[in-house]
Design a protein around this motif. Structure first.
Motif, short mmCIF file in Angstrom:
data_model
loop_
_atom_site.label_atom_id
_atom_site.label_comp_id
_atom_site.label_asym_id
_atom_site.label_seq_id
_atom_site.Cartn_x
_atom_site.Cartn_y
_atom_site.Cartn_z
N GLY A 162 2.81 -5.88 -6.19
CA GLY A 162 2.41 -5.76 -7.59
C GLY A 162 1.26 -4.79 -7.77
O GLY A 162 0.86 -4.06 -6.86
N SER A 163 0.71 -4.79 -8.97
CA SER A 163 -0.35 -3.84 -9.31
C SER A 163 -1.67 -4.16 -8.61
O SER A 163 -2.59 -3.34 -8.63
N GLY A 164 -1.76 -5.32 -7.99
CA GLY A 164 -2.99 -5.66 -7.29
C GLY A 164 -3.13 -5.00 -5.93
O GLY A 164 -4.17 -5.12 -5.28
N PHE A 165 -2.12 -4.26 -5.50
CA PHE A 165 -2.18 -3.63 -4.18
C PHE A 165 -3.27 -2.56 -4.13
O PHE A 165 -3.45 -1.78 -5.06
N SER A 166 -3.99 -2.51 -3.01
CA SER A 166 -4.90 -1.41 -2.70
C SER A 166 -5.04 -1.35 -1.19
O SER A 166 -4.71 -2.30 -0.48
N GLY A 195 2.94 0.58 -3.37
CA GLY A 195 2.18 1.58 -2.65
C GLY A 195 1.25 2.40 -3.52
O GLY A 195 0.40 3.12 -3.02
N LEU A 196 1.40 2.28 -4.85
CA LEU A 196 0.54 3.02 -5.77
C LEU A 196 -0.61 2.12 -6.23
O LEU A 196 -0.40 0.96 -6.56
N ASN A 197 -1.82 2.66 -6.23
CA ASN A 197 -3.00 1.90 -6.66
C ASN A 197 -3.07 1.88 -8.19
O ASN A 197 -3.12 2.93 -8.83
N GLY A 198 -3.07 0.71 -8.76
CA GLY A 198 -3.04 0.56 -10.21
C GLY A 198 -4.32 0.93 -10.91
O GLY A 198 -4.33 1.14 -12.13
N GLY A 201 -4.60 5.38 -9.36
CA GLY A 201 -3.42 6.23 -9.30
C GLY A 201 -3.20 6.92 -7.97
O GLY A 201 -2.38 7.83 -7.87
N VAL A 202 -3.93 6.50 -6.94
CA VAL A 202 -3.79 7.10 -5.62
C VAL A 202 -2.62 6.45 -4.88
O VAL A 202 -2.52 5.22 -4.83
N PHE A 224 -1.16 6.42 -14.85
CA PHE A 224 -1.12 7.66 -15.62
C PHE A 224 -2.00 8.78 -15.08
O PHE A 224 -2.05 9.85 -15.69
N THR A 225 -2.70 8.59 -13.99
CA THR A 225 -3.58 9.64 -13.50
C THR A 225 -3.40 9.83 -12.00
O THR A 225 -2.73 9.03 -11.34
N ALA A 226 -3.98 10.91 -11.49
CA ALA A 226 -3.91 11.25 -10.07
C ALA A 226 -2.45 11.39 -9.61
O ALA A 226 -1.68 12.13 -10.22
N ASP A 227 -2.05 10.65 -8.58
CA ASP A 227 -0.70 10.80 -8.01
C ASP A 227 0.40 10.15 -8.84
O ASP A 227 1.59 10.36 -8.57
#
Length: 530
Positions: A162-166, A195-198, A201-202, A224-227
């Motif tokens: 989910g979006s909590g991944f980092s 795999g995307l940081n919420g 955006g990295v 919406f930003t970075a990668d």
């Protein structure tokens, strides 16, 4: 924020400038709010546990809402899908995927669920049980059979993380994601591509490349930003009908620029208009061998509405530039009466093609020490980064927009470009704190910050990563400043219209796109009512 040409026109008089209407704030209630991951998690928790009993939503009921919303989008975007492969993780993101799988199975679609590990959250356990109770089948990931499974599927669903991944992906995740991407099948990502940081955006080294991402409850900045744009595909936000009370404790970190912004900020011109009523923009740059930059900026300014455009350039360029561009006034660095030109100007753009020579330093020093609204770009930013005395001369009470790309931002902040890109939100805030005014951090998902409001641009494309694009942007923002818009409005309009023009130009293909390709569409974009 805003303004446009005032309706009450004074009698014609040389050098009269008619400012735009009194600035007012953009209506953020009608734009997409952006949050950070911890805020969305807390909104979710509030809806389930903190709201008054009559407003609370059961956690599993909320998961079912998410799964239903996702399934509807899947059917809408891929109506011919007859075979679905669903990848699930152990948490609630995986639970959403189990719900999608059940709904697809009940709709007569052939479904196979592949889980990377068994469900651990209570709602995920229940969702998996309901899927199996409905007759669905599942299995643990088997890398020897995975290529065959992928080959049979019409569409894929990513419910791994989910979006909590980092951080860094570990275990079987990298290999699994690489094989999913290699299959090149239509893919729906739930909440965010795994795999995307919420927040920033990295992307991880292995990140799901989705065609469609459906974000639940609220959108995060990292979509919406970075990668992000390389991995998300189209982004749809589903609020799952949460009560407004669930959001009250959290102020959005920012908002997305809306394509309708020009209609609210740019009004038709009065019938009794005069060129000086629409502002006189003075640009400075165009050193030896870099004349193209100032030409791009000046042309963009003229095409986006500045009544008069003057340019200070290397003296050698003046005859040729004047002959080629008769609508723009050119004067030489050495021969011009600088104070006279400043007295006539309503706004400045400093930097395109300026270079960093001693003469350029002297010119920048002379131009920044005044109260005119100004855009500082390109080499003028590099000079600010290397010459502390120039920063000290900058009048921070004057309307100001700085427009660094990540490399220039790194020099201004004395950090690495990697540090800028790994936390673009912090970088744009630090830039604004250091220089005042409005900071525009360019790049994918450009960020605009004035010390209070943050705006993110969801438009633009990779084809715009070529020389001259920043010069165009500086000219467009300067044009709006000269017409009397506030610094924040000018930056927002400039970034939006520049990105939209890039998307129009990219219709013919991103590879080979040049800055000049944006010029034909600028005029139409600043005439939204035509």
């Amino acid at each position: 924020m805003i303004g446009t040409c005032g309706c009450h026109i004074l009698p014609f008089q040389l050098n009269i400038f008619m400012p735009e209407k009194k600035p007012m704030a953009q209506n953020r209630s009608t734009t997409q709010a952006l949050y950070l991951n911890h805020q969305v998690r807390d909104i979710d928790y509030t809806a389930i546990h903190r709201l008054p009993a009559h407003l609370r939503i059961d956690g599993y009921a909320l998961m079912c809402r998410a799964g239903l919303a996702a399934f509807k989008q899947l059917r809408q975007h891929w109506p011919t899908c007859q075979s679905l492969l669903v990848f699930t993780g152990p948490g609630n993101n995986g639970g959403d995927a189990w719900v999608v799988a059940k709904l697809a199975h009940q709709a007569g679609i052939s479904v196979q669920v592949i889980f990377i590990s068994a469900p651990t959250s209570q709602s995920c356990i229940q969702a998996a049980a309901d899927y199996h109770a409905a007759g669905g089948t599942s299995k643990a990931v088997d890398f020897q059979m995975l290529d065959q499974d992928l080959a049979k599927a019409d569409c894929l669903v990513d419910g791994l993380l989910g979006s909590g991944f980092s951080g860094v992906l570990r275990g079987d995740y990298p290999q699994l994601i690489q094989m999913i991407n290699a299959a090149n099948k239509p893919l729906l990502a739930l909440d965010i591509p795994s795999g995307l940081n919420g927040d920033n955006g990295v992307a991880s080294a292995s990140t799901i490349v989705a065609d469609l991402t459906i974000s639940f409850i609220a959108a995060t900045l990292g979509l919406f930003t970075a990668d992000a744009s390389h991995f998300t595909g189209k982004v749809i936000v589903e609020d799952l009908q949460l009560p407004a009370q669930a959001f009250l404790a959290h102020v959005p970190v920012g908002h997305l620029l809306d394509s309708q912004l020009p209609k609210s900020l740019i009004q038709p011109r009065h019938g009794n208009s005069y060129k000086n009523h629409h502002g006189h923009l003075l640009l400075a740059g165009g050193s030896q061998n870099m004349g193209g930059a100032i030409l791009l900026a000046a042309t963009a300014a003229a095409k986006t509405g500045a009544g008069l455009v003057s340019s200070l350039v290397n003296d050698n360029y003046c005859p040729a530039f004047t002959a080629a561009h008769p609508g723009i006034m050119f004067a030489g660095w050495k021969s011009a009466d600088l104070q006279l030109m400043l007295n006539k100007a309503n706004a400045l753009v400093i930097g395109p093609g300026m270079g960093q020579s001693s003469q350029a330093q002297q010119l920048v020093s002379a131009l920044i020490d005044n109260d005119l609204p100004k855009v500082i770009d390109a080499d003028a930013l590099n000079l600010l980064a290397s010459q502390a005395a120039l920063t000290d001369k900058l009048q921070k009470n004057a309307p100001l927009v700085i427009t660094p790309h990540p490399g220039e931002a790194a020099r201004l902040l004395n950090i690495s470009t990697i540090e800028v890109q790994s936390d673009r939100l912090s970088a744009v805030k630090l830039l604004q704190q250091k220089f005042g005014g409005v900071a525009v951090l360019k790049g994918a998902g450009s960020l605009i910050y004035d010390g209070q409001q943050l705006w993110c641009c969801p438009f633009g494309n990779p084809g715009m990563a070529v020389a001259g694009m920043g010069d165009l942007l500086a000219g467009i923002i300067g044009s709006f400043l000269a017409q009397g818009h506030s610094a924040l409005n000018s930056a927002c309009l400039g970034v939006l219209i520049h990105a939209q023009a890039g998307d129009i130009a990219a219709d013919a293909g991103q590879i080979g796109l040049q800055a000049v390709d944006l010029l034909p569409s600028l005029r139409g974009l600043v005439n939204p009512t035509c």
